[in-house]
Design a protein around this motif. Structure first.
Motif, PDB file in Angstrom:
ATOM      1  N   THR A  41      -9.801  30.287  36.001  1.00 23.75           N
ATOM      2  CA  THR A  41     -10.592  31.390  36.512  1.00 23.75           C
ATOM      3  C   THR A  41      -9.761  32.665  36.398  1.00 23.75           C
ATOM      4  OG1 THR A  41     -11.769  29.970  38.088  1.00 23.75           O
ATOM      5  CG2 THR A  41     -11.825  32.331  38.491  1.00 23.75           C
ATOM      6  N   ARG A  90      -9.804  37.038  36.798  1.00 23.22           N
ATOM      7  CA  ARG A  90     -10.500  38.176  37.378  1.00 23.22           C
ATOM      8  C   ARG A  90     -10.177  39.423  36.568  1.00 23.22           C
ATOM      9  NH1 ARG A  90     -11.329  40.127  43.658  1.00 23.22           N
ATOM     10  NH2 ARG A  90     -12.514  41.992  43.148  1.00 23.22           N
ATOM     11  N   PHE A 137     -15.426  37.841  37.728  1.00 21.32           N
ATOM     12  CA  PHE A 137     -14.672  36.607  37.600  1.00 21.32           C
ATOM     13  C   PHE A 137     -15.195  35.857  36.372  1.00 21.32           C
ATOM     14  CE2 PHE A 137     -13.814  37.474  42.029  1.00 21.32           C
ATOM     15  CZ  PHE A 137     -12.513  37.013  42.198  1.00 21.32           C
ATOM     16  N   ALA A 197     -17.789  39.679  41.541  1.00 22.45           N
ATOM     17  CA  ALA A 197     -16.914  39.489  42.700  1.00 22.45           C
ATOM     18  C   ALA A 197     -17.697  39.714  43.988  1.00 22.45           C
ATOM     19  CB  ALA A 197     -15.731  40.443  42.625  1.00 22.45           C
TER      20      ALA A 197
END
Length: 248
Positions: A15, A17, A22, A61
């Protein structure tokens, strides 16, 4: 340009960001598909899905902060934990997802394998594993399936004050035992179980001994995976602590 932050990365998934987005990349396309479908079906707040092009899923997010994290004290209020319990009840009362989940028999077979591995590799003493295996058996009973999140750690529940504003990481969502979700949420914060149940409400099948058995069962199944993927199940308040504290 926004910096790229690695949130989590291991051999199964990663994952990232980037700003307010994300990006989740999952080696199991079916699991990524489940996550997107579950968020579309769940009657609780979830992140906005920006796009889904297997094996990648982009989600917006969430504001707020996580309810808590395993291994760390939670600063969230009792009301916030109760709100999480109410959100779980809403999910469990929803129509079942169209795909199945794990069965008690299937879990029992996996449990036997994991317990044998823990002893054979001297990860935990044989007596401790055997005692916890007996406790875990209480969870392996018939249950009425509900829509479960499947990995409802407190770090996956985002709150703003006393309001749940989003629940993330739905890749394990399926039909399952309601008490499993309650156990995973409180495993590292067992003192918060009363707050969660205050929001969840009473009902048939709400058995505290079974929730405790799920704490143990989930811990026994998780230790090897966590160790092999760069996490520490021996951190304070986490899986090995749960197993050491369990009593028949």
């Amino acid at each position: 340009m926004d910096e790229v932050e690695v949130v989590v990365a291991h051999s199964e998934r990663a994952t990232l960001r980037v700003g307010e987005v994300f990006l989740k990349v999952d080696g199991d396309r079916a699991r990524a598909e489940v996550e997107a479908r579950a968020m579309a079906l769940a009657p609780v707040p979830t992140p906005e899905v920006l796009w889904h092009r297997p094996p990648a899923l982009a989600i917006a997010a969430l504001p707020g902060r996580a309810l808590g994290r395993y291994g760390r004290p939670s600063t969230a209020s009792p009301a916030a934990w109760a709100a999480a319990g109410a959100a779980i009840r809403t999910l469990h009362d929803a129509p079942l997802p169209p795909w199945p989940g794990r069965s008690a028999d299937g879990l029992a077979a996996v449990l036997d394998v994991e317990c044998a591995w823990l002893v054979a590799n001297d990860v935990l003493p044989g007596g401790l594993v055997a005692r916890n295996r007996r406790i875990a058996e209480a969870a392996l009973r018939p249950w009425t399936p509900v829509f479960v999140h499947g990995d409802l750690q407190p770090s996956h529940v985002f709150v703003d004050g006393e309001e749940v504003i989003g629940i993330i990481d739905w890749s394990e969502a399926a039909r399952g035992d309601a008490l499993f979700d309650l156990a995973v949420l409180t495993l590292g914060h067992r003192d918060r179980l009363g707050d969660v149940l205050a929001g969840y409400g009473a009902g048939p099948g709400l058995d505290l001994d079974v929730i405790r058995a799920w704490w143990v069962l989930r811990s026994l199944l998780a230790v090897r995976w966590l160790a092999e993927h760069g996490f520490d199940p021996s951190a304070p308040g986490c899986e090995i602590d749960v197993l050491g504290a369990a009593r028949l």
